[in-house]
Write a protein that holds these residues in place. Structure first.
Motif, PDB file in Angstrom:
ATOM      1  N   GLY A  13      -0.285   8.836   5.048  1.00  0.00           N
ATOM      2  CA  GLY A  13       0.969   8.474   4.377  1.00  0.00           C
ATOM      3  C   GLY A  13       1.838   9.676   4.059  1.00  0.00           C
ATOM      4  N   ARG A  14       2.894   9.406   3.320  1.00  0.00           N
ATOM      5  CA  ARG A  14       3.900  10.417   2.991  1.00  0.00           C
ATOM      6  C   ARG A  14       3.300  11.616   2.257  1.00  0.00           C
ATOM      7  N   ILE A  15       2.637  11.353   1.130  1.00  0.00           N
ATOM      8  CA  ILE A  15       2.103  12.459   0.323  1.00  0.00           C
ATOM      9  C   ILE A  15       0.852  13.033   0.999  1.00  0.00           C
ATOM     10  N   GLY A  16       0.069  12.173   1.642  1.00  0.00           N
ATOM     11  CA  GLY A  16      -1.099  12.663   2.378  1.00  0.00           C
ATOM     12  C   GLY A  16      -0.690  13.638   3.470  1.00  0.00           C
ATOM     13  N   LEU A  32      -9.502   9.294   5.105  1.00  0.00           N
ATOM     14  CA  LEU A  32      -9.919   7.888   5.019  1.00  0.00           C
ATOM     15  C   LEU A  32      -8.649   7.067   4.845  1.00  0.00           C
ATOM     16  N   ASP A  33      -8.341   6.282   5.862  1.00  0.00           N
ATOM     17  CA  ASP A  33      -7.072   5.536   5.859  1.00  0.00           C
ATOM     18  C   ASP A  33      -7.243   4.334   6.784  1.00  0.00           C
ATOM     19  N   ASN A  34      -6.314   3.407   6.692  1.00  0.00           N
ATOM     20  CA  ASN A  34      -6.267   2.287   7.635  1.00  0.00           C
ATOM     21  C   ASN A  34      -5.956   2.747   9.042  1.00  0.00           C
ATOM     22  N   ALA A  45     -10.790   2.723   7.797  1.00  0.00           N
ATOM     23  CA  ALA A  45     -11.379   1.606   7.057  1.00  0.00           C
ATOM     24  C   ALA A  45     -10.416   1.153   5.971  1.00  0.00           C
ATOM     25  N   ASP A  46     -10.582  -0.109   5.570  1.00  0.00           N
ATOM     26  CA  ASP A  46      -9.818  -0.656   4.447  1.00  0.00           C
ATOM     27  C   ASP A  46     -10.595  -0.353   3.167  1.00  0.00           C
ATOM     28  N   LEU A  47      -9.917   0.209   2.177  1.00  0.00           N
ATOM     29  CA  LEU A  47     -10.596   0.561   0.917  1.00  0.00           C
ATOM     30  C   LEU A  47     -11.170  -0.658   0.211  1.00  0.00           C
ATOM     31  N   ALA A  48     -10.629  -1.833   0.492  1.00  0.00           N
ATOM     32  CA  ALA A  48     -11.134  -3.045  -0.160  1.00  0.00           C
ATOM     33  C   ALA A  48     -12.462  -3.501   0.443  1.00  0.00           C
ATOM     34  N   HIS A  65      -7.428  10.696  -4.067  1.00  0.00           N
ATOM     35  CA  HIS A  65      -7.256   9.259  -3.806  1.00  0.00           C
ATOM     36  C   HIS A  65      -5.769   8.883  -3.856  1.00  0.00           C
ATOM     37  N   LEU A  66      -5.175   8.843  -2.660  1.00  0.00           N
ATOM     38  CA  LEU A  66      -3.744   8.525  -2.542  1.00  0.00           C
ATOM     39  C   LEU A  66      -3.515   7.111  -2.001  1.00  0.00           C
ATOM     40  N   ALA A  67      -4.480   6.552  -1.277  1.00  0.00           N
ATOM     41  CA  ALA A  67      -4.250   5.268  -0.599  1.00  0.00           C
ATOM     42  C   ALA A  67      -3.984   4.162  -1.605  1.00  0.00           C
ATOM     43  N   ARG A  81      -5.885  -6.263  -4.201  1.00  0.00           N
ATOM     44  CA  ARG A  81      -6.736  -5.847  -3.087  1.00  0.00           C
ATOM     45  C   ARG A  81      -6.699  -4.323  -2.873  1.00  0.00           C
ATOM     46  N   ASN A  82      -5.502  -3.784  -2.711  1.00  0.00           N
ATOM     47  CA  ASN A  82      -5.370  -2.374  -2.303  1.00  0.00           C
ATOM     48  C   ASN A  82      -5.566  -1.403  -3.461  1.00  0.00           C
ATOM     49  N   ASN A  83      -5.020  -1.736  -4.621  1.00  0.00           N
ATOM     50  CA  ASN A  83      -4.977  -0.752  -5.708  1.00  0.00           C
ATOM     51  C   ASN A  83      -6.098  -0.923  -6.721  1.00  0.00           C
ATOM     52  N   TYR A 149       3.134  -5.012 -11.901  1.00  0.00           N
ATOM     53  CA  TYR A 149       1.702  -5.044 -11.551  1.00  0.00           C
ATOM     54  C   TYR A 149       1.261  -3.747 -10.877  1.00  0.00           C
ATOM     55  N   TYR A 150       2.164  -3.148 -10.100  1.00  0.00           N
ATOM     56  CA  TYR A 150       1.843  -1.859  -9.480  1.00  0.00           C
ATOM     57  C   TYR A 150       1.512  -0.837 -10.568  1.00  0.00           C
ATOM     58  N   ALA A 151       2.392  -0.748 -11.563  1.00  0.00           N
ATOM     59  CA  ALA A 151       2.189   0.207 -12.657  1.00  0.00           C
ATOM     60  C   ALA A 151       0.895  -0.106 -13.412  1.00  0.00           C
ATOM     61  N   SER A 153      -1.725  -1.484 -12.204  1.00  0.00           N
ATOM     62  CA  SER A 153      -2.883  -1.077 -11.380  1.00  0.00           C
ATOM     63  C   SER A 153      -3.143   0.419 -11.505  1.00  0.00           C
ATOM     64  N   LYS A 154      -2.082   1.202 -11.727  1.00  0.00           N
ATOM     65  CA  LYS A 154      -2.266   2.649 -11.878  1.00  0.00           C
ATOM     66  C   LYS A 154      -2.816   2.976 -13.277  1.00  0.00           C
ATOM     67  N   SER A 155      -2.415   2.195 -14.287  1.00  0.00           N
ATOM     68  CA  SER A 155      -3.042   2.334 -15.607  1.00  0.00           C
ATOM     69  C   SER A 155      -4.530   2.022 -15.498  1.00  0.00           C
ATOM     70  N   ILE A 177       2.833  10.752 -10.646  1.00  0.00           N
ATOM     71  CA  ILE A 177       3.794  11.328  -9.706  1.00  0.00           C
ATOM     72  C   ILE A 177       5.183  10.732  -9.924  1.00  0.00           C
ATOM     73  N   GLY A 178       6.197  11.587  -9.776  1.00  0.00           N
ATOM     74  CA  GLY A 178       7.583  11.143  -9.915  1.00  0.00           C
ATOM     75  C   GLY A 178       8.056  10.476  -8.635  1.00  0.00           C
ATOM     76  N   GLY A 179       8.860  11.140  -7.851  1.00  0.00           N
ATOM     77  CA  GLY A 179       9.375  10.549  -6.614  1.00  0.00           C
ATOM     78  C   GLY A 179       9.313  11.548  -5.469  1.00  0.00           C
ATOM     79  N   VAL A 180       8.585  11.172  -4.409  1.00  0.00           N
ATOM     80  CA  VAL A 180       8.484  12.018  -3.210  1.00  0.00           C
ATOM     81  C   VAL A 180       9.068  11.224  -2.059  1.00  0.00           C
ATOM     82  N   ASN A 181      10.102  11.749  -1.412  1.00  0.00           N
ATOM     83  CA  ASN A 181      10.622  11.046  -0.236  1.00  0.00           C
ATOM     84  C   ASN A 181      10.393  11.870   1.026  1.00  0.00           C
TER      85      ASN A 181
HETATM   86  N1  NAD Z   1       5.896   8.582  -2.840  1.00  0.00           N
HETATM   87  C1  NAD Z   1       6.152   8.492  -4.130  1.00  0.00           C
HETATM   88  O1  NAD Z   1       7.287   8.749  -4.556  1.00  0.00           O
HETATM   89  C2  NAD Z   1       5.063   8.131  -5.116  1.00  0.00           C
HETATM   90  C3  NAD Z   1       5.386   8.132  -6.484  1.00  0.00           C
HETATM   91  C4  NAD Z   1       4.394   7.831  -7.405  1.00  0.00           C
HETATM   92  C5  NAD Z   1       3.110   7.544  -6.969  1.00  0.00           C
HETATM   93  N2  NAD Z   1       2.847   7.523  -5.622  1.00  0.00           N
HETATM   94  C6  NAD Z   1       1.479   7.191  -5.209  1.00  0.00           C
HETATM   95  O2  NAD Z   1       1.019   8.195  -4.324  1.00  0.00           O
HETATM   96  C7  NAD Z   1       0.181   7.616  -3.328  1.00  0.00           C
HETATM   97  C8  NAD Z   1       0.692   7.981  -1.949  1.00  0.00           C
HETATM   98  O3  NAD Z   1       2.030   7.509  -1.817  1.00  0.00           O
HETATM   99  P1  NAD Z   1       2.811   7.618  -0.431  1.00  0.00           P
HETATM  100  O4  NAD Z   1       4.256   7.626  -0.765  1.00  0.00           O
HETATM  101  O5  NAD Z   1       2.242   8.715   0.392  1.00  0.00           O
HETATM  102  O6  NAD Z   1       2.457   6.201   0.195  1.00  0.00           O
HETATM  103  P2  NAD Z   1       2.369   5.780   1.739  1.00  0.00           P
HETATM  104  O7  NAD Z   1       2.561   4.301   1.790  1.00  0.00           O
HETATM  105  O8  NAD Z   1       3.250   6.656   2.575  1.00  0.00           O
HETATM  106  O9  NAD Z   1       0.868   6.121   2.110  1.00  0.00           O
HETATM  107  C9  NAD Z   1      -0.209   5.317   1.685  1.00  0.00           C
HETATM  108  C10 NAD Z   1      -1.309   5.442   2.713  1.00  0.00           C
HETATM  109  O10 NAD Z   1      -2.427   4.688   2.246  1.00  0.00           O
HETATM  110  C11 NAD Z   1      -2.945   3.884   3.281  1.00  0.00           C
HETATM  111  N3  NAD Z   1      -3.513   2.670   2.680  1.00  0.00           N
HETATM  112  C12 NAD Z   1      -2.885   1.785   1.862  1.00  0.00           C
HETATM  113  N4  NAD Z   1      -3.717   0.803   1.507  1.00  0.00           N
HETATM  114  C13 NAD Z   1      -4.912   1.091   2.087  1.00  0.00           C
HETATM  115  C14 NAD Z   1      -6.182   0.446   2.089  1.00  0.00           C
HETATM  116  N5  NAD Z   1      -6.399  -0.716   1.436  1.00  0.00           N
HETATM  117  N6  NAD Z   1      -7.187   1.018   2.803  1.00  0.00           N
HETATM  118  C15 NAD Z   1      -6.994   2.175   3.479  1.00  0.00           C
HETATM  119  N7  NAD Z   1      -5.814   2.825   3.519  1.00  0.00           N
HETATM  120  C16 NAD Z   1      -4.776   2.282   2.834  1.00  0.00           C
HETATM  121  C17 NAD Z   1      -1.760   3.576   4.194  1.00  0.00           C
HETATM  122  O11 NAD Z   1      -2.190   3.310   5.544  1.00  0.00           O
HETATM  123  C18 NAD Z   1      -0.941   4.885   4.092  1.00  0.00           C
HETATM  124  O12 NAD Z   1      -1.306   5.806   5.103  1.00  0.00           O
HETATM  125  C19 NAD Z   1       0.142   6.126  -3.619  1.00  0.00           C
HETATM  126  O13 NAD Z   1      -1.005   5.845  -4.375  1.00  0.00           O
HETATM  127  C20 NAD Z   1       1.385   5.882  -4.446  1.00  0.00           C
HETATM  128  O14 NAD Z   1       1.221   4.777  -5.301  1.00  0.00           O
HETATM  129  C21 NAD Z   1       3.782   7.804  -4.699  1.00  0.00           C
END
Ligand code: NAD
Length: 252
Positions: A13-16, A32-34, A45-48, A65-67, A81-83, A149-151, A153-155, A177-181
């Motif tokens: 993903g983006r931050i990964g 470890l990612d989808n 693999a799916d984290l769920a 743990h970013l997924a 499921r995911n969070n 609900y997203y928030a 799940s992070k709590s 985390i704040g905002g990463v684009n």
């Molecule tokens: N980007 C932001 O601005 C921001 C801000 C605050 C928090 N976050 C948190 O940081 C983390 C990373 O964010 P991001 O922007 O890189 O997100 P993203 O969607 O770009 O990346 C998420 C990655 O997780 C994988 N993933 C999701 N669900 C999965 C599952 N069930 N099993 C396996 N892999 C799974 C996806 O394939 C993807 O590669 C997230 O937890 C997000 O909530 C991001």
């Protein structure tokens, strides 16, 4: 010197991608990612699905743990499921395989209703900057005021981390985390976006500080935000605890 073995969930993903492109020289990363991440050992693999994801944790010292489902307004079933199940599985697998520290991607949305509901923070969200006091009290990590609900799940992630630290001694550092684009640019966002901006350079530094923090940092929740002029979240604690000193500033 041998590099520390670090498993990154959500590494595709983006931050990964920010983490593995900027820190690969320093750490021995596994994904470890989808989806596949090229040029790194990659578990798909799916984290769920606990049985499918469990073996990725063997031999790892630290887990970043970013997924997650990252949309603030995603429906409950997707978040569950995911969070929630995903994060529970990450903690359980970490415990079973002897991981020493989990670094968890939490979010500013844990306190996301503060700028929606509370003055003087509302003035930033509503773009009434002329009414904004020169200096607002910084929102600290003790606060929770989730905006969905997203928030929530992070709590939950922060709380299960606290429990696993107390019960099993696994160090846990939550990053709100704040905002990463993808563009790494604050200028397309409004004032709230500029208050929350986290640059790629600062995001990599934050993750680096969290992986490398001494074992004495057992459990911590810190904000991960650049040194923005409009910020209202406390980043001084992150400086004191893990040595996070952001270099970028989204401006006014
Ligand atoms: N980007 C932001 O601005 C921001 C801000 C605050 C928090 N976050 C948190 O940081 C983390 C990373 O964010 P991001 O922007 O890189 O997100 P993203 O969607 O770009 O990346 C998420 C990655 O997780 C994988 N993933 C999701 N669900 C999965 C599952 N069930 N099993 C396996 N892999 C799974 C996806 O394939 C993807 O590669 C997230 O937890 C997000 O909530 C991001």
């Amino acid at each position: 010197m041998t590099k520390q073995k670090v498993l990154i969930t959500g590494m595709a993903g983006r931050i990964g991608t920010v983490a593995h492109t900027r820190l690969a020289d320093k750490y021995d990363f596994t994904s470890l990612d989808n989806v596949q991440v090229d040029n790194f050992p990659s578990h798909i693999a799916d984290l769920a699905d606990f049985e499918a994801m469990r073996s990725a944790f063997d031999g790892q010292e630290t887990v970043v743990h970013l997924a997650a489902e990252p949309s603030a307004d995603a429906p409950w079933e997707v978040i569950l499921r995911n969070n929630i199940i995903g994060t529970y599985n990450v903690m359980k697998a970490s415990r079973e395989s002897g991981v020493k520290r989990v670094v968890f991607a939490s979010t500013n949305h844990v306190v996301g209703n503060i700028p929606m509901k509370e003055e003087p923070y509302k003035s930033i969200y509503e773009d009434r900057l002329e009414n904004q006091p020169m200096s607002v009290p910084m929102v600290t990590a003790e606060r929770h005021r989730p905006d969905g609900y997203y928030a929530i799940s992070k709590s939950f992630g922060e709380q299960i981390g606290s429990y696993y630290y107390d019960e099993y001694g696994i160090s846990f550092i939550a990053l709100r985390i704040g905002g990463v684009n993808e563009e790494n640019s604050p200028w397309t966002m409004g004032p709230l976006g500029r208050s929350l901006y986290l640059s790629h350079q600062d995001a990599a530094h934050l993750i680096d500080c969290s992986i490398g923090a001494p074992p004495s940092v057992g459990f911590a929740i810190v904000y991960g935000i650049s040194n923005n002029q409009l910020r209202f979240h406390d980043i001084e604690t992150a400086g004191d605890l893990i040595g996070y000193h952001p270099q970028d500033n989204a401006g006014i």
